[in-house]
Design a protein around this motif. Sequence first.
Motif, PDB file in Angstrom:
ATOM      1  N   ASN A  58       0.767  -1.085  -0.004  1.00 56.77           N
ATOM      2  CA  ASN A  58      -0.026   0.142   0.133  1.00 56.77           C
ATOM      3  C   ASN A  58       0.974   1.348  -0.223  1.00 56.77           C
ATOM      4  O   ASN A  58       0.522   2.210   0.388  1.00 56.77           O
ATOM      5  CB  ASN A  58      -1.067   0.076   1.111  1.00 56.77           C
ATOM      6  CG  ASN A  58      -0.130   0.291   2.366  1.00 56.77           C
ATOM      7  OD1 ASN A  58       0.725  -0.291   2.840  1.00 56.77           O
ATOM      8  ND2 ASN A  58      -0.850   1.018   3.471  1.00 56.77           N
ATOM      9  N   LEU A 234      -6.405  -3.535   5.926  1.00 56.10           N
ATOM     10  CA  LEU A 234      -5.895  -3.545   4.917  1.00 56.10           C
ATOM     11  C   LEU A 234      -5.768  -5.207   4.496  1.00 56.10           C
ATOM     12  O   LEU A 234      -5.889  -5.727   3.556  1.00 56.10           O
ATOM     13  CB  LEU A 234      -4.213  -3.310   5.135  1.00 56.10           C
ATOM     14  CG  LEU A 234      -3.798  -1.699   5.106  1.00 56.10           C
ATOM     15  CD1 LEU A 234      -2.440  -1.596   5.537  1.00 56.10           C
ATOM     16  CD2 LEU A 234      -4.290  -1.004   3.731  1.00 56.10           C
ATOM     17  N   PRO A 456      -5.863   1.504   1.766  1.00 53.35           N
ATOM     18  CA  PRO A 456      -5.378   0.845   0.658  1.00 53.35           C
ATOM     19  C   PRO A 456      -5.242   1.675  -0.583  1.00 53.35           C
ATOM     20  O   PRO A 456      -5.620   2.800  -0.737  1.00 53.35           O
ATOM     21  CB  PRO A 456      -6.622  -0.213   0.344  1.00 53.35           C
ATOM     22  CG  PRO A 456      -7.642   0.727   0.851  1.00 53.35           C
ATOM     23  CD  PRO A 456      -7.098   1.303   1.988  1.00 53.35           C
TER      24      PRO A 456
END
Length: 609
Positions: A58, A234, A456
Amino acid sequence: MHVVIIGAGPRGLITAERLLAQFKQATKYPQLKITIIDNTGLGGRVWQPNQSRNLIMNTVVQQFGFFTDKTVNGPLATTPGYSFYTWLKALAPTFIKRHPAIPFVTEYYELARNLQPNQFASRGLVGIYAHWFFENLQLNLPANTHLTFMNDTVIDLTGTEHFDLTLQNGGPLTADKVILALGHNDPQLTTEQKALMHHAEQLNTIYLPSIHPGEAPLATLPAKEPVLLRGLGLIFFDYLARLTIDRGGKFVSAPNQRLKYLPSGKEPHIIAGSRSGLPLHARGLNQKDDYMRYQAIFLTPENVARLADHDHHISYQAFYHLVTQDMQYVFYLRLAHQAKIDTPKLKQALATSTDLAATAKTFGLDAELDLAHYLKPFAPTTTNASYQAQMLTYLSADLDQALLGNYAGAHAAAFDILRDIRDNIRDVYENWFDGAAKKQFLTEFAKINNLLSVGPPYHRIQQLIALMEAGIVELAPRDIQVIPKSDGFMVNTSIATINYQVKHVVEARIGSTNLAHTTNQLGLNLLERGTLSLDRYQITAQPPFSSGAVTFQPHTYQSLTRTGAKLANLYTFGIPSEGYTWFTTYIPRPNINDRGFRDVTELAYHVLN
């Protein structure tokens, strides 16, 4: 001198490079042997090349690397080398071709050739960078040094000045110094989780506890059947990818920068929820080069010192006010730029303001950055259909803001500066907070920071919207509770009229950083004997507080025992100390004098001097 590093993730590998650089520059030891030990291979558990290529970082590829650079301050010369992106462009294709045994070698070769600076890499490709980094260290070893890697598990170590290590598979090993560079570990099951697992076994359904998403046995989840993903962080997006794209589904372009999902028919029906009920905000389209970093105007050492009391402590409220002022400052400057307002005059007025919202209004900027609103962004409804519509509207608005970019977009820019001022935040947490302020920070600010700044890539939100529109995913309201039922599990929520019936449950959450709550045998042994200790704070009129973090001597990283004694030759570095320090779960960023590089340079200096 024999130094053992336990953990071969980015932190352990960078530590090895810094030790070699320190030995080359100045040390009292005539020889240096470094052994890195990890049971998952070079790169550590998160970055293994054999996992799904749809599990991605990310962080954009230009904003991380393993080599220090000329901006890094510290007691040791830097070692210029290839950041991840410069390695991709200069060396990665050739390196991958020379190693045909790499899993999915053809796919990684194409990824390496085609990735652009502001895209997001497959985590497995970062693992290949880790292999190259280690090989590069071995090819350029200083005289009188030796570097090896052992694929094994350290289950115990004993000693004080020198150490005997017990390995799961290999023979005994001795070391003069040991550095604990451990990552996330699988958590022990709670009483509730044990009950859910037992219930699933009785019904012959599936309960999957927290595990790294690249290792989770998701193939056992049947198509079409309802499954709960518990967690919206995430890891949740990793599970979405594995249960959709990895099963043959495809995303195609749709109007207005949206996507459409074409199901394969192999997907389960996914119900997803968490305590907050909110997926993390999309990371804004990156418009910053690797060296571009916002410099705090309000959360500065001078302002913190000015607000501190006679005990050199600053309250959580005073800290939070300074952080929000920096976010407001960026927010209003970006809005002004969009409205073509005279920015220099506004900058001066905002920088000296005690009420930035009021100051902005005098320039015709009426919007407000209300952080509390982001925790509860809309009033709840009473039906599942209307709640899904609310969530789609919310996600679409978030995506639109992210697509404006993390420099030009007002919201994305304000959120992104939380990454830029992490060093300032760490300094306050480590040096200016008492136990009460740390507790409030970890329970309140951590939620806001995680929601707004560690989210994200924006295309993951595009994918989530498409999956909801395709009927593959439903998002549950906040405060979900999982109740065993005769034919599966009932998922209750904060809205009494909205609940779900599922057959399978997956804990889509990351493992604990608290070693006492994990299955890591080494950590448990060291804690039980008092070789390591967890932090503990006395708070007036409250029970003692602990974040569950392993303690160490600041600046030297020497571990502290249960009695508070400093162990000269055992060092704790990284994730197990999360809570004693703050935000250890990252890879350093080049060209900004990154705190991560400074910390590991300081560690290497103390280990070899």
